[in-house]
Motif scaffolding. Structure first.
Motif, PDB file in Angstrom:
ATOM      1  N   LEU A  37     -33.428  12.883  -9.471  1.00  0.00           N
ATOM      2  CA  LEU A  37     -32.400  12.585  -8.472  1.00  0.00           C
ATOM      3  C   LEU A  37     -31.999  13.842  -7.701  1.00  0.00           C
ATOM      4  CD1 LEU A  37     -30.449  10.447  -7.307  1.00  0.00           C
ATOM      5  CD2 LEU A  37     -28.820  11.181  -9.059  1.00  0.00           C
ATOM      6  N   VAL A  38     -31.816  14.939  -8.392  1.00  0.00           N
ATOM      7  CA  VAL A  38     -31.439  16.196  -7.739  1.00  0.00           C
ATOM      8  C   VAL A  38     -32.558  16.679  -6.819  1.00  0.00           C
ATOM      9  CG1 VAL A  38     -30.979  18.650  -8.151  1.00  0.00           C
ATOM     10  CG2 VAL A  38     -29.779  16.922  -9.476  1.00  0.00           C
ATOM     11  N   GLY A  40     -34.877  14.843  -5.428  1.00  0.00           N
ATOM     12  CA  GLY A  40     -34.942  13.906  -4.304  1.00  0.00           C
ATOM     13  C   GLY A  40     -33.880  14.203  -3.256  1.00  0.00           C
ATOM     14  N   LEU A  41     -32.672  14.505  -3.705  1.00  0.00           N
ATOM     15  CA  LEU A  41     -31.601  14.845  -2.770  1.00  0.00           C
ATOM     16  C   LEU A  41     -31.885  16.155  -2.041  1.00  0.00           C
ATOM     17  CD1 LEU A  41     -28.451  13.778  -4.814  1.00  0.00           C
ATOM     18  CD2 LEU A  41     -29.413  12.666  -2.794  1.00  0.00           C
ATOM     19  N   LEU A  42     -32.463  17.116  -2.741  1.00  0.00           N
ATOM     20  CA  LEU A  42     -32.822  18.379  -2.084  1.00  0.00           C
ATOM     21  C   LEU A  42     -33.891  18.159  -1.016  1.00  0.00           C
ATOM     22  CD1 LEU A  42     -32.908  20.901  -5.070  1.00  0.00           C
ATOM     23  CD2 LEU A  42     -31.318  20.886  -3.148  1.00  0.00           C
ATOM     24  N   LEU A  44     -34.546  15.348   0.577  1.00  0.00           N
ATOM     25  CA  LEU A  44     -33.920  14.598   1.661  1.00  0.00           C
ATOM     26  C   LEU A  44     -33.096  15.517   2.564  1.00  0.00           C
ATOM     27  CD1 LEU A  44     -33.238  11.850   2.980  1.00  0.00           C
ATOM     28  CD2 LEU A  44     -31.293  11.743   1.409  1.00  0.00           C
ATOM     29  N   GLY A  45     -32.367  16.445   1.970  1.00  0.00           N
ATOM     30  CA  GLY A  45     -31.576  17.393   2.751  1.00  0.00           C
ATOM     31  C   GLY A  45     -32.441  18.271   3.633  1.00  0.00           C
TER      32      GLY A  45
END
Length: 95
Positions: A37-38, A40-42, A44-45
């Motif tokens: 999850l972390v 993936g968020l990185l 995406l950012g």
């Protein structure tokens, strides 16, 4: 002293990992999930920042320039401008 050492060794024997496998955010199961999850968020950012800067737009080019050319073509098709004005404005768009 001997009694104290034997008591300590008895206290430390056995399966001490049984309780700790399920502590925290789910232990062994949630650790990898949270890591994905972390990451993936990185990712995406980074993608959103690059798109905001106009980098990596998938080869679409400058969308505002493309839209301006479409408007110019529409105006020419409706007869609002003649061919000479169309060519002149198109030349200025590409420079």
């Amino acid at each position: 002293m001997v009694k104290t050492l034997s008591t300590l060794s008895l206290a430390q024997s056995g399966n001490s990992y049984g309780y700790h496998m399920m502590d925290g955010w789910g232990g062994w199961f949630m650790g990898p999930v949270m890591m994905l999850l972390v990451f993936g968020l990185l990712i995406l950012g980074v993608v959103l920042v690059l798109r905001a800067l106009g980098i990596g737009d998938g080869g679409r080019g400058n969308s505002s320039q493309d839209r301006a050319l479409e408007i110019l073509k529409e105006r020419f098709a409706r007869g609002e401008i003649d061919e000479e004005e169309f060519r002149n404005r198109r030349k200025h768009l590409w420079n």
